[in-house]
Design a protein around this motif. Structure first.
Motif, PDB file in Angstrom:
ATOM      1  N   ALA A 129     -47.089 -59.623  28.853  1.00 22.48           N
ATOM      2  CA  ALA A 129     -46.058 -59.587  27.967  1.00 22.48           C
ATOM      3  C   ALA A 129     -44.737 -60.253  28.374  1.00 22.48           C
ATOM      4  CB  ALA A 129     -45.454 -57.919  27.910  1.00 22.48           C
ATOM      5  N   TYR A 130     -44.963 -61.695  28.957  1.00 21.15           N
ATOM      6  CA  TYR A 130     -43.680 -62.421  29.167  1.00 21.15           C
ATOM      7  C   TYR A 130     -44.327 -63.689  29.738  1.00 21.15           C
ATOM      8  CZ  TYR A 130     -45.388 -60.415  33.678  1.00 21.15           C
ATOM      9  OH  TYR A 130     -46.088 -59.720  34.796  1.00 21.15           O
ATOM     10  N   THR A 202     -50.716 -54.941  30.189  1.00 22.25           N
ATOM     11  CA  THR A 202     -49.512 -55.020  31.234  1.00 22.25           C
ATOM     12  C   THR A 202     -48.845 -53.581  31.318  1.00 22.25           C
ATOM     13  OG1 THR A 202     -48.936 -57.036  30.462  1.00 22.25           O
ATOM     14  CG2 THR A 202     -47.149 -56.004  31.413  1.00 22.25           C
ATOM     15  N   GLU A 203     -48.858 -52.672  30.447  1.00 25.35           N
ATOM     16  CA  GLU A 203     -48.452 -51.403  30.585  1.00 25.35           C
ATOM     17  C   GLU A 203     -49.226 -50.791  31.646  1.00 25.35           C
ATOM     18  OE1 GLU A 203     -49.144 -53.024  27.780  1.00 25.35           O
ATOM     19  OE2 GLU A 203     -47.488 -52.586  26.242  1.00 25.35           O
ATOM     20  N   PHE A 204     -50.422 -50.749  31.716  1.00 28.21           N
ATOM     21  CA  PHE A 204     -51.289 -49.921  32.530  1.00 28.21           C
ATOM     22  C   PHE A 204     -51.194 -50.570  33.923  1.00 28.21           C
ATOM     23  CE2 PHE A 204     -55.186 -49.425  35.072  1.00 28.21           C
ATOM     24  CZ  PHE A 204     -55.964 -48.177  34.483  1.00 28.21           C
ATOM     25  N   GLN A 242     -35.490 -42.288  31.357  1.00 28.06           N
ATOM     26  CA  GLN A 242     -35.660 -41.549  30.458  1.00 28.06           C
ATOM     27  C   GLN A 242     -34.759 -41.885  28.990  1.00 28.06           C
ATOM     28  OE1 GLN A 242     -38.816 -39.574  30.359  1.00 28.06           O
ATOM     29  NE2 GLN A 242     -38.164 -39.496  28.101  1.00 28.06           N
ATOM     30  N   LEU A 243     -33.508 -42.110  29.389  1.00 29.88           N
ATOM     31  CA  LEU A 243     -32.563 -42.382  28.011  1.00 29.88           C
ATOM     32  C   LEU A 243     -33.178 -43.567  27.469  1.00 29.88           C
ATOM     33  CD1 LEU A 243     -29.247 -42.184  29.250  1.00 29.88           C
ATOM     34  CD2 LEU A 243     -30.224 -40.532  27.903  1.00 29.88           C
ATOM     35  N   VAL A 244     -33.551 -44.672  28.366  1.00 28.64           N
ATOM     36  CA  VAL A 244     -34.181 -45.802  27.752  1.00 28.64           C
ATOM     37  C   VAL A 244     -35.451 -45.609  26.959  1.00 28.64           C
ATOM     38  CG1 VAL A 244     -34.956 -48.391  28.019  1.00 28.64           C
ATOM     39  CG2 VAL A 244     -32.935 -47.283  29.201  1.00 28.64           C
ATOM     40  N   LEU A 245     -36.149 -45.014  27.536  1.00 27.27           N
ATOM     41  CA  LEU A 245     -37.753 -44.637  26.977  1.00 27.27           C
ATOM     42  C   LEU A 245     -37.467 -44.006  25.571  1.00 27.27           C
ATOM     43  CD1 LEU A 245     -39.911 -43.882  29.825  1.00 27.27           C
ATOM     44  CD2 LEU A 245     -39.852 -45.970  28.569  1.00 27.27           C
ATOM     45  N   LEU A 307     -38.101 -53.737  26.993  1.00 27.67           N
ATOM     46  CA  LEU A 307     -39.443 -54.015  27.308  1.00 27.67           C
ATOM     47  C   LEU A 307     -39.948 -53.534  28.761  1.00 27.67           C
ATOM     48  CD1 LEU A 307     -40.832 -57.392  25.575  1.00 27.67           C
ATOM     49  CD2 LEU A 307     -41.427 -54.947  25.005  1.00 27.67           C
ATOM     50  N   PRO A 308     -39.306 -54.021  29.699  1.00 26.94           N
ATOM     51  CA  PRO A 308     -39.680 -53.714  31.132  1.00 26.94           C
ATOM     52  C   PRO A 308     -39.655 -52.255  31.222  1.00 26.94           C
ATOM     53  CG  PRO A 308     -38.176 -55.521  31.094  1.00 26.94           C
ATOM     54  CD  PRO A 308     -37.845 -55.125  29.771  1.00 26.94           C
ATOM     55  N   PHE A 309     -38.794 -51.531  30.776  1.00 28.72           N
ATOM     56  CA  PHE A 309     -39.083 -50.078  30.852  1.00 28.72           C
ATOM     57  C   PHE A 309     -40.343 -49.576  30.314  1.00 28.72           C
ATOM     58  CE2 PHE A 309     -34.665 -50.976  31.149  1.00 28.72           C
ATOM     59  CZ  PHE A 309     -34.040 -50.294  32.046  1.00 28.72           C
ATOM     60  N   GLY A 310     -40.563 -49.950  29.020  1.00 27.57           N
ATOM     61  CA  GLY A 310     -41.952 -49.510  28.801  1.00 27.57           C
ATOM     62  C   GLY A 310     -43.098 -50.026  29.507  1.00 27.57           C
TER      63      GLY A 310
END
Length: 363
Positions: A129-130, A202-204, A242-245, A307-310
């Motif tokens: 993703a980048y 990428t997330e996994f 958690q705030l960002v998510l 994105l990086p947080f997700g």
């Protein structure tokens, strides 16, 4: 299974011969020669800069602080293989001084009203993703082009990355600005990528490596007789993430609604202001005014910055649940992760959602 590699000295000599030919084989219609060229050149420079950590430790003329830091890193490196069952190879038993704060700069991009990243596909790593650049100026140039296309863009400096076992990755000077424990967590994270890696997810991959990093650090502290790191920094990190998510989830719901462009922009800006307001309330009411995240929260905001947080955090609860399910047995856990990774993408995501439980994971 990671194939054995030649020593880093021999590998450098081999790469001088093979890199130009390999580069031509890697080229595809979706990536330019110049982009792959800077990737090849940057990686080759990094490999040439490596030297055994043992050589640095044995040289009294080298910086004492560097030697002390590297000595502690090797204890964590041994722990990683012996206790966390991470790959036992020459990765992170080498050192490379690159003379800059980050080894690469990643460029993230999304459409204006979407949290879906612009993916880039490579023959070995699959789709990520980048896009990474070995110079900040090249990253900024790419970011400018993407902004002209109307994309939301963010640039993030990276201290370390994994070549997934293809090369013996070094401890890089860009990793040395943190304390001994943070360096250990980076080693755990990057070795986790060598242990399990699923192409095109990428997330996994990043959530898995983040879980190994956190659980590995917890066990590393216990092994050294230290108390768990349940204090303010760790708690604040989790609350901030958690705030960002939560903001990501609200934006995803917003982008699915049939609003006009101007209405969407206005609501999007409101969501980012809501994030800032919730952060300040949390900071002032529970953190005693600790401003460690102020610089991030007050910078210009867009989808790409989220994105990086997700990518790094959304499935951490799922992997934590799987680790508990396997009774904390690392080999059994890795086997279960590999089974998950072998599932078709929709089934894999459904399984992760089930593990994470209600209220966790991405929608």
């Amino acid at each position: 299974m990671i194939r054995p590699l030649p020593s880093h000295g021999l590998l450098d000599r081999v790469l001088r011969v093979l890199f130009p030919g390999a580069l031509l084989l890697l080229l595809s219609g979706c990536a330019s020669v110049s982009y792959y060229g800077q990737l090849a050149n940057g990686q080759l420079q990094l490999l040439r800069a490596r030297e055994p950590v043992s050589k640095v430790l044995a040289d009294p003329s080298r910086d004492p602080e560097l030697r002390a830091h590297l000595a502690q890193s090797q204890k964590a490196r041994t722990f990683a293989s012996q206790q966390l069952h991470l790959p036992d190879n020459q990765s992170y038993r080498l050192y490379a001084d690159i003379g800059r704060p980050f080894v690469v700069w990643n460029v993230f991009a999304t459409p204006e009203f979407s949290l879906s990243p612009q993916n880039h596909c490579f023959p070995v790593a699959g789709c990520v993703a980048y896009r990474g650049y070995y110079t900040q100026s090249a990253a900024r140039g790419q970011a400018a082009l993407l902004r002209e296309e109307g994309m939301d863009v963010s640039i993030g400096g990276v201290e370390a990355y994994s070549t997934l076992g293809w090369f013996n990755d070094p401890i890089i000077s860009s990793m040395m600005g943190w304390g001994d424990e943070r360096l250990a967590t980076l080693i755990f994270h990057e070795l986790a990528h060598q242990r399990v890696y699923v192409k095109d997810d990428t997330e996994f991959n990043e959530s898995f490596a983040t879980f190994v990093e956190r659980e590995g650090t917890r066990q590393w502290r216990a092994w050294r007789g230290l108390a768990p790191d349940n204090g303010n920094p760790a708690q604040q990190r989790d609350q901030f993430i958690q705030l960002v998510l939560d903001t990501r989830s609200r934006l995803e719901q917003l982008y699915a609604t049939p609003l006009s462009t101007e209405q969407m922009r206005q609501r999007k800006a409101q969501e980012f202001e809501r994030l800032r307001s919730r952060y300040r309330t949390l900071r002032d009411s529970q953190w005693a005014g600790d401003k460690r995240y102020d610089a991030w929260i007050n910078a210009p905001m867009n989808n790409a910055r989220l994105l990086p947080f997700g990518l790094y955090d959304q499935w951490v609860p799922a992997f934590a649940a799987l680790f508990k399910q396997e009774r904390g047995d690392w080999p059994a856990f890795y086997a279960a992760v590999e089974k998950l990774g072998a599932l078709p993408a929709p089934e894999r995501k459904a399984a992760l959602k089930g593990l994470a439980g209600p209220g966790n994971g991405a929608g």
